[in-house]
Design an enzyme around this catalytic site. Structure first.
Site, mmCIF file in Angstrom:
data_model
loop_
_atom_site.group_PDB
_atom_site.id
_atom_site.type_symbol
_atom_site.label_atom_id
_atom_site.label_comp_id
_atom_site.label_asym_id
_atom_site.label_seq_id
_atom_site.Cartn_x
_atom_site.Cartn_y
_atom_site.Cartn_z
ATOM 1 N N GLN A 77 0.986 -1.253 0.014
ATOM 2 C CA GLN A 77 0.185 0.040 0.082
ATOM 3 C C GLN A 77 0.644 1.268 0.089
ATOM 4 O O GLN A 77 0.671 2.297 -0.781
ATOM 5 C CB GLN A 77 -1.196 -0.211 1.311
ATOM 6 C CG GLN A 77 -1.991 -0.936 1.026
ATOM 7 C CD GLN A 77 -2.664 -1.283 -0.027
ATOM 8 O OE1 GLN A 77 -3.189 -0.392 -0.864
ATOM 9 N NE2 GLN A 77 -2.464 -2.231 -1.008
ATOM 10 N N HIS A 101 1.727 2.969 -3.032
ATOM 11 C CA HIS A 101 0.731 3.851 -4.084
ATOM 12 C C HIS A 101 1.038 5.265 -4.094
ATOM 13 O O HIS A 101 0.888 5.832 -5.147
ATOM 14 C CB HIS A 101 -0.465 3.263 -3.644
ATOM 15 C CG HIS A 101 -1.278 2.136 -4.005
ATOM 16 N ND1 HIS A 101 -1.444 1.996 -5.558
ATOM 17 C CD2 HIS A 101 -1.477 0.893 -3.351
ATOM 18 C CE1 HIS A 101 -2.256 0.705 -5.717
ATOM 19 N NE2 HIS A 101 -2.374 0.192 -4.325
ATOM 20 N N GLU A 128 -9.298 1.311 5.166
ATOM 21 C CA GLU A 128 -9.601 0.832 3.638
ATOM 22 C C GLU A 128 -9.743 -0.832 3.536
ATOM 23 O O GLU A 128 -10.500 -1.321 3.256
ATOM 24 C CB GLU A 128 -8.705 1.547 2.610
ATOM 25 C CG GLU A 128 -9.179 1.062 1.336
ATOM 26 C CD GLU A 128 -8.229 1.410 0.073
ATOM 27 O OE1 GLU A 128 -6.962 2.075 0.571
ATOM 28 O OE2 GLU A 128 -8.492 1.550 -1.099
ATOM 29 N N HIS A 129 -8.371 -0.924 3.917
ATOM 30 C CA HIS A 129 -8.026 -2.568 4.168
ATOM 31 C C HIS A 129 -7.660 -3.081 5.234
ATOM 32 O O HIS A 129 -6.633 -2.441 6.129
ATOM 33 C CB HIS A 129 -6.844 -2.925 2.817
ATOM 34 C CG HIS A 129 -7.111 -2.490 1.570
ATOM 35 N ND1 HIS A 129 -6.411 -1.531 1.079
ATOM 36 C CD2 HIS A 129 -8.005 -2.726 0.474
ATOM 37 C CE1 HIS A 129 -6.836 -1.297 0.054
ATOM 38 N NE2 HIS A 129 -7.699 -2.025 -0.408
ATOM 39 N N ASP A 149 -6.793 -6.791 -4.767
ATOM 40 C CA ASP A 149 -6.438 -5.653 -5.906
ATOM 41 C C ASP A 149 -6.834 -5.965 -7.303
ATOM 42 O O ASP A 149 -7.063 -5.201 -8.166
ATOM 43 C CB ASP A 149 -5.048 -5.200 -5.757
ATOM 44 C CG ASP A 149 -4.830 -3.988 -4.558
ATOM 45 O OD1 ASP A 149 -5.797 -3.526 -3.918
ATOM 46 O OD2 ASP A 149 -3.862 -3.923 -4.451
ATOM 47 N N HIS A 196 -53.670 18.580 1.671
ATOM 48 C CA HIS A 196 -53.400 17.088 1.880
ATOM 49 C C HIS A 196 -54.291 16.437 2.515
ATOM 50 O O HIS A 196 -54.826 15.341 2.052
ATOM 51 C CB HIS A 196 -51.760 17.227 2.923
ATOM 52 C CG HIS A 196 -50.792 17.800 2.429
ATOM 53 N ND1 HIS A 196 -50.494 18.851 2.227
ATOM 54 C CD2 HIS A 196 -49.560 16.899 2.193
ATOM 55 C CE1 HIS A 196 -49.236 19.011 1.528
ATOM 56 N NE2 HIS A 196 -48.729 17.591 1.634
HETATM 57 N N1 LIG Z 1 -9.029 3.626 -2.529
HETATM 58 C C1 LIG Z 1 -8.904 3.263 -3.845
HETATM 59 O O1 LIG Z 1 -9.768 2.100 -4.048
HETATM 60 C C2 LIG Z 1 -7.806 3.173 -4.535
HETATM 61 C C3 LIG Z 1 -7.617 2.437 -5.832
HETATM 62 C C4 LIG Z 1 -6.377 2.549 -6.723
HETATM 63 C C5 LIG Z 1 -5.484 3.793 -6.332
HETATM 64 N N2 LIG Z 1 -5.883 4.718 -5.272
HETATM 65 C C6 LIG Z 1 -5.062 5.680 -4.903
HETATM 66 O O2 LIG Z 1 -5.240 6.676 -6.107
HETATM 67 C C7 LIG Z 1 -4.152 7.425 -6.001
HETATM 68 C C8 LIG Z 1 -3.633 7.467 -7.500
HETATM 69 O O3 LIG Z 1 -2.890 8.612 -7.459
HETATM 70 P P1 LIG Z 1 -2.246 9.035 -8.658
HETATM 71 O O4 LIG Z 1 -1.606 10.461 -8.303
HETATM 72 O O5 LIG Z 1 -1.344 8.014 -9.341
HETATM 73 O O6 LIG Z 1 -3.096 9.417 -9.875
HETATM 74 P P2 LIG Z 1 -4.377 10.371 -10.122
HETATM 75 O O7 LIG Z 1 -5.180 9.999 -11.495
HETATM 76 O O8 LIG Z 1 -5.369 10.194 -8.880
HETATM 77 O O9 LIG Z 1 -3.878 11.776 -9.945
HETATM 78 C C9 LIG Z 1 -3.101 12.378 -11.174
HETATM 79 C C10 LIG Z 1 -3.865 13.861 -11.331
HETATM 80 O O10 LIG Z 1 -3.627 14.672 -10.224
HETATM 81 C C11 LIG Z 1 -3.538 15.860 -10.441
HETATM 82 N N3 LIG Z 1 -2.572 16.586 -9.556
HETATM 83 C C12 LIG Z 1 -1.345 16.149 -9.479
HETATM 84 N N4 LIG Z 1 -0.473 17.118 -8.844
HETATM 85 C C13 LIG Z 1 -1.485 18.133 -8.706
HETATM 86 C C14 LIG Z 1 -1.317 19.472 -8.066
HETATM 87 N N5 LIG Z 1 -0.080 20.024 -7.520
HETATM 88 N N6 LIG Z 1 -2.260 20.195 -8.326
HETATM 89 C C15 LIG Z 1 -3.348 20.041 -8.810
HETATM 90 N N7 LIG Z 1 -3.658 18.682 -9.627
HETATM 91 C C16 LIG Z 1 -2.604 18.051 -9.306
HETATM 92 C C17 LIG Z 1 -3.112 16.005 -11.985
HETATM 93 O O11 LIG Z 1 -4.385 16.430 -12.471
HETATM 94 C C18 LIG Z 1 -2.879 14.667 -12.232
HETATM 95 O O12 LIG Z 1 -3.798 14.347 -13.698
HETATM 96 C C19 LIG Z 1 -3.389 7.002 -5.124
HETATM 97 O O13 LIG Z 1 -3.302 7.707 -4.175
HETATM 98 C C20 LIG Z 1 -3.704 5.538 -4.744
HETATM 99 O O14 LIG Z 1 -3.411 5.238 -3.404
HETATM 100 C C21 LIG Z 1 -6.919 4.379 -4.505
HETATM 101 N N1 LIG Z 2 -4.952 -1.017 -3.182
HETATM 102 C C1 LIG Z 2 -5.315 -0.258 -4.444
HETATM 103 C C2 LIG Z 2 -6.586 0.493 -3.554
HETATM 104 O O1 LIG Z 2 -6.284 1.151 -2.333
HETATM 105 C C3 LIG Z 2 -6.012 -0.767 -5.483
HETATM 106 C C4 LIG Z 2 -5.089 -1.164 -6.559
HETATM 107 C C5 LIG Z 2 -5.148 -1.500 -7.778
HETATM 108 N N2 LIG Z 2 -3.764 -1.982 -8.243
HETATM 109 C C6 LIG Z 2 -3.097 -2.112 -7.364
HETATM 110 N N3 LIG Z 2 -3.652 -1.737 -6.243
HETATM 111 ZN ZN LIG Z 3 -2.818 -1.929 -4.121
#
Ligand SMILES: NC(=O)c1ccc[n+]([C@@H]2O[C@H](COP(=O)([O-])OP(=O)(O)OC[C@H]3O[C@@H](n4cnc5c(N)ncnc54)[C@H](O)[C@@H]3O)[C@@H](O)[C@H]2O)c1
Ligand SMILES: N[C@H](CO)Cc1c[nH]c[nH+]1
Ligand SMILES: [Zn+2]
Length: 430
Positions: A258, A261, A326-327, A360, A419
């Site tokens: 995690q 990520h 979350e998990h 995942d 009513h």
């Molecule tokens: N909870 C869940 O089910 C789950 C599942 C998969 C991933 N995740 C999470 O999703 C997230 C993915 O994040 P990511 O960053 O890789 O992709 P993302 O697509 O969520 O974010 C990227 C976008 O963030 C914006 N951004 C980045 N910096 C910025 C700034 N300074 N100001 C304004 N906008 C900005 C940009 O528009 C960019 O396109 C991670 O936190 C991961 O832990 C959660």
């Molecule tokens: N752990 C993420 C949700 O918090 C989901 C994900 C996608 N791919 C790998 N992990």
């Molecule tokens: Zn994951």
């Protein structure tokens, strides 16, 4: 990383700070997100293109916002066969779970002769957010789109950022496998704004679902009300509850799975053996030396990671409920007995051979799950997010004679004469 022990006098202060630190961090984006949403609302495509150039380093014109069918086919053709087969395994398992989740309509006639019912209908148009900033998430395409299809949603619009303009072949293959063809190469708060308000090119949707970073999560929070949203699925989290019969390396890898990520991700170990906690802490340091994404994982572990020593598993269950992660992994001999005491967690993984990573990708239940303690009141993405209920009542004169008079009394008590009359006039009483 914080070391906490429930027996120590400063435990409570340390535990409260552990949860608060992360909330403060992700809370810092509310103002920039509000500005982005306002820009998209007032300037539409032009704002979306400029913001994409700024944050994703991609010069776009409105005509290029949507990824074409030819691009989808060309990218999908690049995907190796073993990855296509893995996508198929994942998709079939996700579909089977979500089909089993479909709720049934309900109808019954009560003792007063009134027929009461509830009917489920799919939403018309849904926006799927697929993250793509720090990693690409083909698995999240499946997790978003398959339940929507199973529920019967007609229009699925997907947004995925493509940093530097690079398309991810497996993301597009997953979209194709899940039957999604309306895909825009945009991300972040601007994508959420475009789907919520609509632009010249992108028609608005009724609900926006999907995970994302703190900007995406905050944008969903701010557009809620104009459109529906699923839960706030922000930076990932895991709580691992483990005894000293586990291999420290396996626990360390689950924590790092995690942490890798996002710098804002949070990984917490709860154990009843401080020496085992030490062994896991050492194993984390060893793994961090070799992991590809060690820069992200170490920042997350340093700032938000924790190892908590408890006296027993009852105490562990109470802490889990306060964290509402979350998990939740329960790496214990009898995980179900501890799981029975936990009420607040997005998804649970029971036993020593059930790492969160399996959920995942290929478990079946959804991996889009509530984060930042929202599992206290929210659940993971499901077919219910793509359905809504209409209730109904059917009554004939005889039934109305039985239940109507109480309605007339209450209407008169509220001072709402029309009513009262709309009921009593049908019964010939006025
Ligand atoms: N909870 C869940 O089910 C789950 C599942 C998969 C991933 N995740 C999470 O999703 C997230 C993915 O994040 P990511 O960053 O890789 O992709 P993302 O697509 O969520 O974010 C990227 C976008 O963030 C914006 N951004 C980045 N910096 C910025 C700034 N300074 N100001 C304004 N906008 C900005 C940009 O528009 C960019 O396109 C991670 O936190 C991961 O832990 C959660
Ligand atoms: N752990 C993420 C949700 O918090 C989901 C994900 C996608 N791919 C790998 N992990
Ligand atoms: Zn994951």
């Amino acid at each position: 990383m914080k070391r906490l022990d429930t027996r120590s006098a400063d435990f409570e202060a340390g535990f409260v700070a552990l949860l608060a630190d992360r909330e403060t961090e992700s809370g810092r984006v509310d103002k920039p997100v509000a500005a982005i949403l306002e820009d998209v609302r007032t300037r539409g495509d032009a704002a979306v293109c400029e913001l994409t150039s700024k944050f994703d380093r991609l010069a776009l014109t409105p005509e290029r916002l949507r990824i074409t069918a030819e691009e989808i086919d060309a990218e999908t053709a690049k995907v190796p066969q073993d990855q296509i087969e893995a996508l198929n395994v994942a998709a079939s398992r996700i579909e089977a779970f979500h089909r089993a989740q479909l709720p049934k309509d309900m109808e019954f006639t009560d003792a007063d002769g009134v027929t009461l019912g509830q009917r489920w209908n799919a939403l018309d148009a849904v926006g799927l957010y697929v993250p793509g900033g720090k990693a690409a998430y083909p698995s999240s395409v499946l997790m978003n789109a398959i339940p929507a299809h199973v529920a019967g949603v007609e229009r699925l619009a997907m947004c995925v950022p493509t940093p530097d303009g690079v398309l991810n072949p497996l993301v597009l293959a997953a979209a194709k496998r899940a039957g999604v063809t309306e895909i825009y190469r945009i991300g972040g708060a601007q994508a959420v704004g475009a789907m919520a308000f609509g632009t010249e090119t992108i028609r608005p949707v009724d609900r926006i679902v999907g995970p994302g970073n703190a900007y995406v999560a905050e944008a969903k929070r701010q557009v809620f009300g104009r459109v529906g949203i699923d839960s706030i699925a922000g930076p990932s989290e895991v709580v691992v509850v483990a005894d000293n019969q586990n291999n420290p390396r396996l626990v360390a890898l689950d924590l790092m799975a995690q942490a890798e990520h996002d710098e804002l991700a949070q990984s917490i170990l709860i154990t009843d053996d401080a020496a085992f906690g030490d062994a896991v802490a050492a194993a984390v340091e060893t793994e961090l030396k070799t992991l590809t994404r060690s820069a992200i994982a170490s920042a997350s572990w340093r700032d938000f990671g924790a190892i908590i020593t408890v006296t027993d598993w009852d105490e562990a269950a109470k802490l889990v409920d306060r964290i509402a992660p979350e998990h939740l992994e329960l790496m214990l001999d009898d995980p179900k007995s501890v799981f029975a005491k936990v009420r607040h967690a997005g998804a649970a993984f029971l036993g020593r051979f059930c790492p969160e990573a399996v959920g995942d990708y290929v478990g079946g239940p959804n991996h889009v799950l509530p984060t930042s303690r929202t599992a206290r009141f929210a659940s993971g993405l499901s077919v219910y997010d793509f359905l809504k209920r209409t209730t109904y009542i059917a009554a004939d004169r005889e039934a109305l004679e039985k239940i109507g008079p109480a309605g007339v009394t209450l209407a008169n008590a509220e001072g709402l004469e029309a009513h009262a009359l709309s009921i009593s006039a049908r019964l010939g009483n006025s």
